[in-house]
Design a protein around this motif. Structure first.
Motif, PDB file in Angstrom:
ATOM      1  N   ARG A 199     -22.612 -24.571  40.970  1.00 42.90           N
ATOM      2  CA  ARG A 199     -21.802 -26.097  40.747  1.00 42.90           C
ATOM      3  C   ARG A 199     -21.267 -25.417  39.453  1.00 42.90           C
ATOM      4  NH1 ARG A 199     -27.557 -29.349  40.664  1.00 42.90           N
ATOM      5  NH2 ARG A 199     -28.581 -27.095  41.054  1.00 42.90           N
ATOM      6  N   ASP A 200     -21.791 -25.000  38.921  1.00 38.18           N
ATOM      7  CA  ASP A 200     -21.528 -23.867  37.524  1.00 38.18           C
ATOM      8  C   ASP A 200     -19.800 -22.994  37.544  1.00 38.18           C
ATOM      9  OD1 ASP A 200     -22.910 -25.792  36.055  1.00 38.18           O
ATOM     10  OD2 ASP A 200     -24.197 -24.280  36.006  1.00 38.18           O
ATOM     11  N   VAL A 201     -19.806 -22.652  38.339  1.00 35.72           N
ATOM     12  CA  VAL A 201     -18.297 -21.911  38.593  1.00 35.72           C
ATOM     13  C   VAL A 201     -17.408 -22.233  38.265  1.00 35.72           C
ATOM     14  CG1 VAL A 201     -17.870 -20.633  40.706  1.00 35.72           C
ATOM     15  CG2 VAL A 201     -19.912 -20.245  40.301  1.00 35.72           C
ATOM     16  N   ARG A 202     -16.606 -21.214  37.293  1.00 39.75           N
ATOM     17  CA  ARG A 202     -15.640 -21.981  36.991  1.00 39.75           C
ATOM     18  C   ARG A 202     -14.190 -21.211  37.534  1.00 39.75           C
ATOM     19  NH1 ARG A 202     -18.258 -25.821  36.579  1.00 39.75           N
ATOM     20  NH2 ARG A 202     -18.559 -26.889  34.889  1.00 39.75           N
ATOM     21  N   VAL A 203     -12.897 -21.654  37.804  1.00 44.58           N
ATOM     22  CA  VAL A 203     -11.551 -20.832  38.127  1.00 44.58           C
ATOM     23  C   VAL A 203     -10.843 -20.359  37.048  1.00 44.58           C
ATOM     24  CG1 VAL A 203      -9.881 -21.151  38.732  1.00 44.58           C
ATOM     25  CG2 VAL A 203     -10.952 -22.294  40.302  1.00 44.58           C
TER      26      VAL A 203
ATOM     27  N   ILE B  36       1.311 -17.824  39.814  1.00 43.57           N
ATOM     28  CA  ILE B  36       0.126 -18.289  39.259  1.00 43.57           C
ATOM     29  C   ILE B  36       0.741 -20.007  38.578  1.00 43.57           C
ATOM     30  CG2 ILE B  36      -1.402 -18.078  37.515  1.00 43.57           C
ATOM     31  CD1 ILE B  36      -1.016 -15.139  37.665  1.00 43.57           C
ATOM     32  N   VAL B  37      -0.735 -20.997  39.690  1.00 42.20           N
ATOM     33  CA  VAL B  37      -0.252 -22.310  38.849  1.00 42.20           C
ATOM     34  C   VAL B  37      -1.142 -22.338  38.120  1.00 42.20           C
ATOM     35  CG1 VAL B  37       1.060 -22.512  40.352  1.00 42.20           C
ATOM     36  CG2 VAL B  37      -1.880 -22.861  40.823  1.00 42.20           C
ATOM     37  N   PHE B  38      -2.554 -21.774  37.523  1.00 42.67           N
ATOM     38  CA  PHE B  38      -3.458 -21.720  36.749  1.00 42.67           C
ATOM     39  C   PHE B  38      -4.398 -20.238  36.402  1.00 42.67           C
ATOM     40  CE2 PHE B  38      -7.512 -22.401  35.445  1.00 42.67           C
ATOM     41  CZ  PHE B  38      -7.734 -23.166  34.079  1.00 42.67           C
ATOM     42  N   GLN B  39      -4.361 -20.439  35.031  1.00 39.46           N
ATOM     43  CA  GLN B  39      -5.022 -19.181  34.783  1.00 39.46           C
ATOM     44  C   GLN B  39      -6.161 -19.863  33.007  1.00 39.46           C
ATOM     45  OE1 GLN B  39      -2.090 -15.790  33.975  1.00 39.46           O
ATOM     46  NE2 GLN B  39      -3.624 -14.359  33.974  1.00 39.46           N
TER      47      GLN B  39
END
Length: 547
Positions: A524-528, A537-540
């Motif tokens: 549940r705490d894993v992030r992108v 790349i649309v998010f970094q």
């Protein structure tokens, strides 16, 4: 691709989950334009690396196909993000205080809109009344959606604007709740909610653009690269803004692929026009959606046998069974995929019967029809999913009750139906295809929450510790494929999306940890770390990146 063409981007990790095997592998991924050009070892990547190639190495962080949310409501979800959130209220008074605080903070809002109240979390367990809202907000209209989105709580000002009074008849398949004096209580069920939302949802073009941008930003940050935006009842019709979506597509502003599901009704010509109009790689109509029934908490889910705690009712169908079958047969004949909201075992059987009738009349084809939610199924109907080629579209977060909610739920459906609640593994083991989503904003958009719930079936409060019907827990490889490849198949795009393979579109996500190597509680705490759509790349999140 030309042999001497160099990669735009190369990604690598010791943990790449391609979706083709049950475990991650060490690998490099070369991306040319918007497609995966090669997957292999560092040596095998050398021919693809040129002076302009950007390389991103992610140590042991997990790279996998982007998440594909198979069932959500984009603008409704974005609206919920900027409204008052009431899920944490422990009483009616608590909820009212939250609404008042929110109203004070938004003095210029024409409507006070809220989401996710649930009287089952309150100390008295009773449905609220408009009078409680009138006492604190007599002059500003208030519209508050229940946790499940199928009924609303409003004040007298909202009823006045919608012209709802003691003489107002209930609309078809909707209920205006009234007290012993025939006065509206302020609770509106199913289609009756639209009498108010048709006024409350008159948003400006600028606000709709902002809502869409906010949704896309959130999706990118959570690794959601594709979504299926389903028709969400008459109450949400004003938020099905296809022209807005098309403008984003035209302006190259879509950072997620959107698959539209307009309503299934008696206007197939309009549906065919929409299908012909929206055909791009980023925005397309993939089928039609309709409701067979409602929800268990409102006694509008349709059962084969009566409710255990209200034996005078079986629930009800949203439209007549004959009408539903007629619509489905006609839509199937025109080559449409049909997706049906069906929660009670009576509704699920009716949906399967309708799909079977369409198959008999029109002939068998690769229709990929779906049943949405599949909450309480009769055991006799489990095998029919595979037999008819029907996809079970389910949302794991819906089973995350706390213990009190779970007991209330069981008392409503009865002990004999309990073993067949959210029967995900049983359906999979029978050969059915399972595709996962969130039903956002009914649940949060974050895929990690649904993954955790499907793996453990443990409630929000950590109970029951062994999970709700623990025999229905899924394995991690299953859940990840059901959140990537299965939705791609359900959208007729498995040749383009859903796994990391040469020739497929470069839609992928990098997570800050390897899901296969951490305790399930930590998921549940894993992030992108990074999200890529169509090779861009649309998010970094550089902070979470271990280069």
């Amino acid at each position: 691709m030309k042999m001497n063409q160099k990669a735009d981007i190369v990604l690598s990790s010791h943990a790449v989950f391609t979706g083709l095997t049950d475990k991650p592998i060490p690998a490099y991924i070369a991306i040319v334009n918007n497609k995966i050009a090669a997957i292999g070892s560092k040596i095998e990547m050398n021919p693809f690396i040129g002076p302009d190639t950007k390389e991103h190495h992610f140590s042991d962080q997990l790279i996998m196909a982007g998440f594909h949310d198979f069932h959500l409501h984009m603008l409704m979800g974005s609206l919920a993000e900027e409204s008052v959130f009431l899920a944490d209220a422990s009483s009616e008074e608590d909820a009212i205080n939250m609404v008042v605080d929110f109203a004070i903070s938004r003095p210029d809002d024409p409507w006070i809109i809220g989401f996710s109240w649930d009287q089952r979390n309150w100390d008295n367990n009773r449905l609220p009344n408009r009078a409680a809202l009138d006492g604190v907000l007599p002059d500003r209209p208030v519209l508050l959606f229940h946790m499940e989105g199928h009924y609303v709580w409003v004040n007298s000002k909202a009823l006045e604007i919608a012209n709802i009074n003691r003489n107002t008849d209930c609309p078809p398949h909707g209920i205006i709740a009234k007290d012993e004096n025939s006065e509206p209580t302020g609770i509106l069920y199913e289609t009756a909610s639209a009498l108010v939302t048709n006024h409350a949802f008159n948003f400006s073009k600028e606000r709709r653009i902002r809502m869409m941008k906010n949704f896309l930003e959130q999706a990118a940050a959570l690794g959601v690269t594709s979504v299926n935006d389903l028709y969400g009842s008459p109450a949400m019709e004003k938020l099905q803004d296809y022209e807005l979506f098309a403008n984003f597509d035209k302006n190259r502003e879509l950072t997620a692929r959107i698959h539209l599901l307009p309503p299934l009704n008696d206007d197939l010509e309009n549906a065919k026009q929409l299908r012909d109009m929206y055909t791009s790689s980023k925005l397309q109509v993939s089928g039609l959606k309709q409701f067979v029934d409602g929800v268990i908490s409102g006694y509008t889910a349709y059962f084969l046998e009566p409710y255990a705690d209200k034996p005078e009712t079986f629930g009800e169908t949203a439209v007549s069974p004959d009408m539903m079958k007629k619509w489905i047969v006609e839509a199937d004949r025109e080559g449409f995929q049909v997706r049906l909201h069906a929660i009670g075992d009576g509704a699920i059987r009716l949906a399967l019967d309708a799909f079977e009738e369409a198959q008999k009349i029109n002939g068998k084809r690769d229709s990929r029809h779906c049943i949405e939610h599949v909450e309480v199924i009769h055991p006799d109907d489990i095998a029919r999913f595979k037999e008819l080629g029907v996809i079970a579209s389910m949302q794991p977060e819906h089973l995350g009750f706390n213990e009190e909610q779970r007991q209330n739920y069981i008392s409503r459906i009865g002990q004999e139906r309990e073993p067949f609640v959210f029967a995900m593994k049983t359906l999979k083991d029978s050969g059915a295809l399972l595709a996962l989503g969130t039903d956002y904003p009914i649940a949060q958009l974050n895929p990690m929450f649904g993954i955790y719930r499907a793996l453990t079936r443990i409630g929000y409060d950590g109970l029951p510790t062994e999970g709700f019907n623990p025999q229905e827990c899924l394995s991690l490889p299953e859940v990840l494929r059901d959140y990537t490849l299965s939705p791609a198949f359900g959208s007729f795009r498995e040749k383009e999306l859903g796994t990391l393979e040469v020739g497929k579109l470069a839609d992928l996500v990098v997570l800050d940890r390897n899901l296969f190597e951490i305790p399930v509680e930590d998921i549940r705490d894993v992030r992108v770390v990074l999200t890529m759509v169509d090779g861009a790349i649309v998010f970094q999140n550089d902070y979470a990146c271990k280069l």
